[in-house]
Design an enzyme around this catalytic site. Structure first.
Site: not given
Ligand code: RRO
Length: 334
Positions: A28, A52, A76, A139, A201, A203, A254
């Protein structure tokens, strides 16, 4: 275990009763914002694609910069930008139409602030007919607005999954966070609440600092680490989860090569999430990883991934029985 005659490889697998032509799942948040990009992933060889994450109301997300390559992985903090669940239904419907002739499976992804809203969002996205719903309770980038993630607590995780299960007949996948002291307790809780599968998992929260200014590089300051730096953490989490629950696991974190996919399956994964690989290897990452995986299996006289799934778990249970791998089989990237 595998139906095929020796010499050929069958990569198909089942996640919560849904057949995937191969185990590679677009994670996603990568390409998941547009039907044509999701279809692009399927054409490039993904067995399933995850949209997403969407939330009940639209979200703009965080200011730029939202993502960078810091050398050993990506970081991110997109901030969950999405058009909201109502518009997402139309996007999912369009995506389902594009995917049908390609044979790839559509996975919707939802998040919400309350367990009740997880249930409502699940009911709404189900109208678009996804094969599976990923429940993003992990998230890492919205804590300032939403407080602690559901995935930090077994009871909160179970409540969100319970609401989703009560709201829809579409099988659900709980997406867990590595940022917990015992991921096994979260895995047990979501499975007891009815989760049909687990993505492991999301991030891992991290901080990247610009040396000269001393400032964080992302506008949100912290963000989620993905890519090569995340893989050993993901492998450990997948193995820990596989040791306590029986539902299929989509091992994500990864995976850049076919060998990385072999390692994920060895840790106990049935599906293999692919995200940052698109940044590192380009839009044909799925074709490359799929062919490398088939080649590795065929070269080792395996006919399917099932033959190696979880083979590392015994060594983890009985460490004294395991030997370090011979040096030539160990390689690092770059
Ligand atoms: O949109 C994000 O910042 C984000 C989400 Br929803 C997520 O589940 N994992 C991520 O690394 N970024």
């Amino acid at each position: 275990m595998c139906a095929l005659a020796s010499g050929s490889v069958d990569l198909s697998c089942r996640i919560a009763g849904v057949r995937l032509p191969n185990p590679l799942v677009l994670a996603s948040g990568i390409w998941g914002t547009s039907p044509s990009l999701l279809a692009r992933a399927a054409r490039s060889g993904a067995g399933a694609v995850t949209a997403k994450t969407c939330t009940p109301a639209p979200r703009r997300g965080h200011r730029n910069p939202t993502a960078i390559d810091w050398g050993y992985g990506l970081i991110n903090a997109m901030g969950l930008p999405n058009p909201g669940v109502e518009e997402e239904i139309a996007l999912l419907r369009e995506t389902a139409g594009l995917l049908a002739p390609l044979g790839a499976v559509l996975i919707a992804s939802i998040s919400a602030d309350t367990a009740e809203d997880f249930g409502r969002a699940a009911a709404r996205v189900s109208e678009a007919g996804p094969a599976l719903i990923e429940v993003n309770i992990s998230c890492p980038n919205v804590a300032a607005e939403h407080g602690e993630m559901f995935a930090a607590s077994p009871s909160a995780s179970a409540e969100a999954i319970g609401r989703v299960k009560a709201a829809t007949a579409v099988p659900c996948i709980a997406k867990l966070s590595p940022n917990v002291s015992d991921i096994r307790s979260i895995a047990r809780a979501v499975v007891d609440a009815g989760a049909d599968a687990i993505t492991a998992i999301n991030t891992m929260p991290g901080l990247v600092i610009d040396t000269e200014s001393g400032l964080p590089v992302l506008a949100n300051r912290t963000g989620g680490i993905s890519g090569p730096a995340l893989k050993p953490i993901a492998l450990r989490c997948v193995a820990e989860i596989a040791s306590v629950v029986a539902v299929p696991i989509i091992g994500t974190g990864g995976v850049l090569t076919g060998e990385d996919a072999v390692q994920m399956a060895s840790a106990g994964a049935t599906g293999i999430g692919v995200g940052s690989a698109i940044w590192y290897r380009g839009p044909d990452a799925f074709t490359l990883i799929r062919d490398e995986l088939s080649g590795w299996l065929a070269g080792h006289d395996h006919r399917c991934l099932e033959e190696i799934r979880g083979r590392t778990l015994k060594a983890l249970k009985h460490p004294s029985a395991s030997n370090p791998p011979p040096v030539p089989t160990w390689r690092h990237h770059g």
